[in-house]
Scaffold this motif. Sequence first.
Motif, mmCIF file in Angstrom:
data_model
loop_
_atom_site.group_PDB
_atom_site.id
_atom_site.type_symbol
_atom_site.label_atom_id
_atom_site.label_comp_id
_atom_site.label_asym_id
_atom_site.label_seq_id
_atom_site.Cartn_x
_atom_site.Cartn_y
_atom_site.Cartn_z
ATOM 1 N N ILE A 11 7.808 -7.740 26.676
ATOM 2 C CA ILE A 11 7.696 -8.789 27.702
ATOM 3 C C ILE A 11 8.591 -8.473 28.888
ATOM 4 N N LEU A 12 9.829 -8.088 28.616
ATOM 5 C CA LEU A 12 10.777 -7.830 29.703
ATOM 6 C C LEU A 12 10.394 -6.606 30.530
ATOM 7 N N SER A 30 9.014 -19.173 19.164
ATOM 8 C CA SER A 30 9.577 -19.896 18.017
ATOM 9 C C SER A 30 10.855 -19.228 17.539
ATOM 10 N N HIS A 31 10.859 -17.898 17.524
ATOM 11 C CA HIS A 31 12.042 -17.145 17.115
ATOM 12 C C HIS A 31 13.213 -17.378 18.075
ATOM 13 N N LEU A 32 12.902 -17.590 19.350
ATOM 14 C CA LEU A 32 13.943 -17.838 20.355
ATOM 15 C C LEU A 32 14.440 -19.274 20.334
ATOM 16 N N GLY A 33 13.903 -20.111 19.432
ATOM 17 C CA GLY A 33 14.403 -21.465 19.270
ATOM 18 C C GLY A 33 13.578 -22.544 19.941
ATOM 19 N N PHE A 34 12.410 -22.206 20.444
ATOM 20 C CA PHE A 34 11.552 -23.196 21.070
ATOM 21 C C PHE A 34 10.814 -23.984 19.995
ATOM 22 N N GLU A 35 10.630 -25.274 20.251
ATOM 23 C CA GLU A 35 9.836 -26.128 19.375
ATOM 24 C C GLU A 35 8.409 -26.137 19.907
ATOM 25 N N GLN A 36 7.443 -26.049 19.001
ATOM 26 C CA GLN A 36 6.043 -25.973 19.395
ATOM 27 C C GLN A 36 5.316 -27.265 19.053
ATOM 28 N N VAL A 71 6.735 -16.830 30.854
ATOM 29 C CA VAL A 71 7.655 -16.699 29.723
ATOM 30 C C VAL A 71 8.757 -15.711 30.062
ATOM 31 N N ARG A 72 8.413 -14.569 30.666
ATOM 32 C CA ARG A 72 9.409 -13.570 31.050
ATOM 33 C C ARG A 72 10.422 -14.168 32.028
ATOM 34 N N ASN A 73 9.946 -14.914 33.012
ATOM 35 C CA ASN A 73 10.847 -15.512 33.998
ATOM 36 C C ASN A 73 11.819 -16.489 33.346
ATOM 37 N N ILE A 74 11.354 -17.260 32.370
ATOM 38 C CA ILE A 74 12.230 -18.211 31.680
ATOM 39 C C ILE A 74 13.238 -17.477 30.812
ATOM 40 N N ILE A 75 12.799 -16.408 30.127
ATOM 41 C CA ILE A 75 13.721 -15.624 29.300
ATOM 42 C C ILE A 75 14.829 -15.036 30.161
ATOM 43 N N ARG A 79 18.632 -16.358 30.147
ATOM 44 C CA ARG A 79 19.277 -15.292 29.363
ATOM 45 C C ARG A 79 19.064 -15.479 27.869
ATOM 46 N N LEU A 80 17.829 -15.662 27.498
ATOM 47 C CA LEU A 80 17.457 -15.821 26.096
ATOM 48 C C LEU A 80 17.230 -14.444 25.479
ATOM 49 N N GLY A 81 17.307 -14.355 24.196
ATOM 50 C CA GLY A 81 16.987 -13.094 23.545
ATOM 51 C C GLY A 81 18.188 -12.329 23.042
ATOM 52 N N GLY A 82 19.342 -12.915 23.029
ATOM 53 C CA GLY A 82 20.496 -12.246 22.435
ATOM 54 C C GLY A 82 21.337 -11.495 23.433
ATOM 55 N N ASP A 83 22.069 -10.535 22.900
ATOM 56 C CA ASP A 83 23.058 -9.793 23.694
ATOM 57 C C ASP A 83 22.492 -8.578 24.373
ATOM 58 N N LYS A 84 21.227 -8.334 24.248
ATOM 59 C CA LYS A 84 20.631 -7.092 24.760
ATOM 60 C C LYS A 84 20.353 -7.179 26.222
#
Length: 84
Positions: A11-12, A30-36, A71-75, A79-84
């Motif tokens: 995605i990035l 869902s893995h990033l913590g979003f509720e569906q 989705v990419r813009n929100i991530i 700064r979602l997705g961890g330390d990477k």
Amino acid sequence: MGNYDKLLFQILRGLSDSNFDFDDLCRLLSHLGFEQRIRGSHHVFRKSGVAELINLQNDGAKAKSYQVRQVRNIIVKYRLGGDK
């Protein structure tokens, strides 16, 4: 590299927006913590601390390219997705 890390990397990178699997995108959010919440064909994702709602609709088995960009813009913005 785990499966979610690969999806996040794809995605990035932004090279395959029109060729991204809809179910993979939903699983990643869902893995990033979003509720569906599902209403008909609309899959709405929300997360505490994120002002925007993400509204996805599939295009066959694929996600719509403009929604992958959203989705990419929100991530990136939150700064979602961890330390990477």
